[in-house]
Design an enzyme around this catalytic site. Structure first.
Site, mmCIF file in Angstrom:
data_model
loop_
_atom_site.group_PDB
_atom_site.id
_atom_site.type_symbol
_atom_site.label_atom_id
_atom_site.label_comp_id
_atom_site.label_asym_id
_atom_site.label_seq_id
_atom_site.Cartn_x
_atom_site.Cartn_y
_atom_site.Cartn_z
ATOM 1 C CB SER A 83 2.441 1.968 6.341
ATOM 2 O OG SER A 83 1.155 1.984 6.886
ATOM 3 C CG ASP A 102 0.281 -4.024 2.787
ATOM 4 O OD1 ASP A 102 0.833 -3.536 1.789
ATOM 5 O OD2 ASP A 102 -0.489 -3.375 3.518
ATOM 6 C CG HIS A 136 -0.657 0.334 2.484
ATOM 7 N ND1 HIS A 136 -0.327 -0.595 3.434
ATOM 8 C CD2 HIS A 136 -0.548 1.529 3.105
ATOM 9 C CE1 HIS A 136 -0.035 0.009 4.575
ATOM 10 N NE2 HIS A 136 -0.154 1.306 4.398
HETATM 11 N N1 ASP Z 1 -2.539 0.840 7.806
HETATM 12 C C1 ASP Z 1 -2.160 2.022 8.442
HETATM 13 C C2 ASP Z 1 -2.002 3.125 7.454
HETATM 14 O O1 ASP Z 1 -2.060 2.899 6.293
HETATM 15 C C3 ASP Z 1 -0.983 1.861 9.319
HETATM 16 C C4 ASP Z 1 -1.407 2.267 10.667
HETATM 17 O O2 ASP Z 1 -1.948 3.353 10.794
HETATM 18 O O3 ASP Z 1 -1.203 1.523 11.617
HETATM 19 O O4 ASP Z 1 -1.856 4.266 7.792
#
Ligand code: ASP
Length: 712
Positions: free
Chosen positions: A647, A220, A85
């Site tokens: 991330s 991911d 991501h």
């Molecule tokens: N998945 C989150 C993000 O994309 C990571 C997190 O905030 O822990 O910001």
């Protein structure tokens, strides 16, 4: 200055006696405050192994990836791993209907096949330093506006001193609301190439349904490579560049994780606000989160429908859509978590304790009563203005793409006006570069629909003084649908060729009358007169009260955990591998496996459509050296305090070896940016063995493993 010294000493004391998994700690302060506890929890390295300026240390393998993620170097040829991501925008930017890397993945089979990314860079931290005394020098004697100006001047000087040769970048950031200041010096590399990415059916497996959720089965990760000039120094993209030689890269462990194992996350958490008073929590839970969820919900409906209807729109809007849904879902979890924790009541009770402490210490009347009076008065006004700011942010600045185009064109027109002629140099080329990026993923019908559903929300929900009256009248008179249709139909910005023709002809005054440019200007002017400066002033005043309050907290909480809020700078979180109890009668395990991926398989649902090749590997149990038991480990949870920006951060074991990539938090713990609950706050990580298995067995890019240091 004496008070400051006392506070800093108290900070040190406070932190040194802490025992908690909550916290994002400052790497240079590890030796003093955390290392003992970390070692008691199983960590085998020293503070200098983690952060050192004179010798290579773990910090030299960590980068700020792009604008807001973390990445880490895993080979001595500059190979870097981060989340899928985090690489998503880059992967998307190379995707077309013919080469749909988002859907099918991308794997360079040698260095020549790696793909350059002009908008991507990574930054290594050279060093950081406490510069509090330099920043606050000469500020004791001055008050108010002048004080801030003096601070800004000092900061500028500190930054200038270290960036004289222009090779490094630097910034000074406040910690504890300005009770401390740290300098961060970075080296930025701008030639960063895409090496590999799994298909979204692995890298984004579970999509929005599983996002912010445990149990999780997302692979991911994505791979990039940093390039440098012949002297290993940063250089713009060039075929002559060579793979970057890092001072340090992370060895990878295949040992896996067991419950209670020590874990450490080393990266760049973006922003947390753990010390806010109850008034602020109230606004977050009952106004800001609900407002933004509502606005984004409408955007999502439009985007989703158009993406489902047209595969090209699906590619074009993929990254934008993920950007919108990610926080939208998090805020929903945040409200739930804060309500469950009774966060407002908790803060109020704590404020009662604080008052009692201040009375006993004879500081209530002299100092803190004023602070709380300020909070009560300021937050009431803040709530009203921040509502307007949130609406403008969501509806304009992060709304339809056409507004960003209008912003670019408006900037150019302003230059023309100022210089009274067409700007010299690269101005037009630069403008077109920015516009090209926007047009690349622009779909006018979608954009128009987004604008049409969002505009009425402004008129219905905002106090009217926050809207330009002429526009408001137009919206009411014509109806937003008609108004939007008219503006889009008549604007040159909706037609790239037409716009470029005007720009290149030099007859740019035509654009002064463009309805979209003017529409944009009306809102922009109103925003910069009635909203932005007012909000900035209130926030400045609140922050100054927060500075006093937080200094008081530190004094009061001697001996208890105290760490600065995340602010996009390098931090360490440590904890252990552990599952949790999400609700009565349910206990979640600490890990998931490939069996869970297969169990979630649903060819009807884009998010859960497991690739055939992965199913085949599962059937044949073709797992190589990456298996555990009779399957492949996929993700695990641990109690490391993390936030957005973490991330892609490495998850390290007791030996400092890479065992996972942090990528998310669990649903029950999404409020941890505001209030941490050790019972349920868990960070979700990809087990590194799943990444290696995908690279080797799924993608057939096992040659990459040859350059990694894999510990069996
Ligand atoms: N998945 C989150 C993000 O994309 C990571 C997190 O905030 O822990 O910001």
């Amino acid at each position: 200055m004496k008070r400051l010294v006392t506070i800093v000493v108290l900070l040190i004391l406070a932190v040194s006696l802490s025992f908690s998994k909550e916290g994002m700690w400052v790497p240079t302060l590890l030796e003093k405050y955390n290392i003992e506890e970390m070692q008691q929890m199983g960590f085998k390295l020293s503070a200098k192994d983690v952060y050192d300026v004179n010798y290579s240390s773990l910090k030299d393998a960590i980068v700020i990836f792009g604008r807001g993620c973390t990445g880490e170097v895993i080979s001595d040829e500059g190979l870097l791993i981060t989340n899928h991501h985090c690489g998503y925008r880059a992967i998307q930017s190379h995707s077309t209907l013919e080469h749909d890397y988002l859907s099918n993945g991308f794997w360079a089979m040698n260095k020549e096949e790696e793909l350059p990314n002009p908008s991507l860079s990574v930054r290594f931290l050279e060093y950081m330093e406490d510069v509090t005394s330099k920043v606050l020098e000469g500020t004791e004697e001055v008050e108010g506006d002048k004080k801030q100006k003096k601070i800004d001047k000092n900061i500028k000087q500190v930054v200038e001193e270290v960036t004289i040769e222009g090779k490094l970048e630097a910034s000074v950031k406040p910690l504890f609301y300005g009770n401390q200041y740290f300098l961060y010096v970075y080296k930025r590399y701008t030639d960063v190439r895409l090496v590999g990415a799994p298909p979204s059916s692995i890298g984004k497996f579970g999509g929005d349904t599983d996002n912010w959720m445990w149990p999780r089965h997302t692979g991911d990760f994505s791979l990039f490579r940093i390039y440098a000039d012949k002297n290993n120094e940063p250089a713009p993209y060039s075929e002559d560049n060579v793979p970057f030689k890092p001072k340090k890269f992370l060895p990878i462990s295949l040992k896996g994780v067991q419950p209670e194992d020590f874990t450490m996350v080393f990266g760049y958490p973006g922003s947390t606000t753990e010390y806010l008073p109850s008034n602020a929590i109230d606004i977050i839970m009952n106004q800001r989160d609900p407002d933004r969820i509502k606005i984004r919900g409408r955007k999502i409906e439009v985007m989703k429908k158009d993406m489902e209807d047209d595969p090209l729109v699906k590619i074009k809007y993929a990254a934008k859509y993920s950007g919108v849904t990610n926080a939208w879902k998090k805020w929903q979890g945040e409200i739930k978590g804060l309500s469950r924790m009774k966060a407002i009541e908790k803060k109020k009770a704590f404020e009662g304790e604080f008052k009692q402490w201040a009375i006993e210490n004879n500081t209530w009347d002299s100092t803190y009563q004023q602070v709380f009076d300020d909070f009560n008065g300021l937050y009431a006004t803040y709530g009203r203005v921040v509502k307007a700011s949130d609406y403008y942010n969501e509806i304009f600045w992060r709304g339809p793409d056409i507004f960003q185009m209008a912003s670019q064109v408006n900037g150019y027109l302003k230059k023309v006006k100022k210089e009274n002629k067409l700007p010299a140099g690269n101005s037009l080329e630069d403008l077109k570069k920015e516009l090209d990026k926007l047009y690349k993923d622009f779909n006018r019908p979608t954009d128009e629909k987004i604008m049409a559903v969002l505009l009425p929300m402004l008129v219905n929900d905002l106090e009217h003084k926050f809207l330009p009256s002429s526009t408001k009248e137009k919206i009411v008179k014509l109806g937003s649908q008609k108004l939007v249709e008219k503006v889009y139909r008549k604007s040159a910005l909706c037609n790239k060729d037409k716009l470029y023709e005007i720009l290149e002809s030099g007859k740019v005054q035509k654009l002064e009358k463009d309805p979209m440019v003017n529409f944009y200007r009306e809102f922009r002017t109103h925003y910069y007169i009635y909203i932005d400066p007012v909000l900035a002033l209130i926030e400045e005043t609140i922050n100054s009260s927060m500075k006093t309050y937080v200094a008081g907290l530190v004094e009061m909480k001697k001996g208890q955990p105290f760490y600065p809020d995340a602010n996009g700078t390098l931090r360490i979180s440590y904890g252990k591998v552990e599952g949790y109890q999400p609700k009565d009668g349910v206990r979640y395990k600490h890990k998931t496996t490939l069996e869970g991926v297969i169990a979630k398989d649903d060819p009807e649902d884009y998010y859960f459509d497991v690739p055939e090749k992965l199913k085949k590997l599962h059937q044949e149990k073709d797992y190589g050296i990456y298996s555990e038991g009779n399957t492949i480990p996929v993700c695990f949870v641990a109690s490391n305090h993390t936030s957005g920006g973490n991330s892609g951060s490495p998850v390290l074991n007791a030996d400092g070896h890479l065992i996972g990539l942090n990528f998310d938090r669990c649903w029950e713990g999404t409020m941890s940016d505001v209030m941490y609950d050790p019972e349920v706050c868990r960070n979700i990580s990809l087990d590194i063995r799943y990444a290696l298995f995908i690279i080797d067995k799924f993608a057939g890019a096992g040659y990459l493993l040859g350059e990694m240091k894999v510990i069996k």
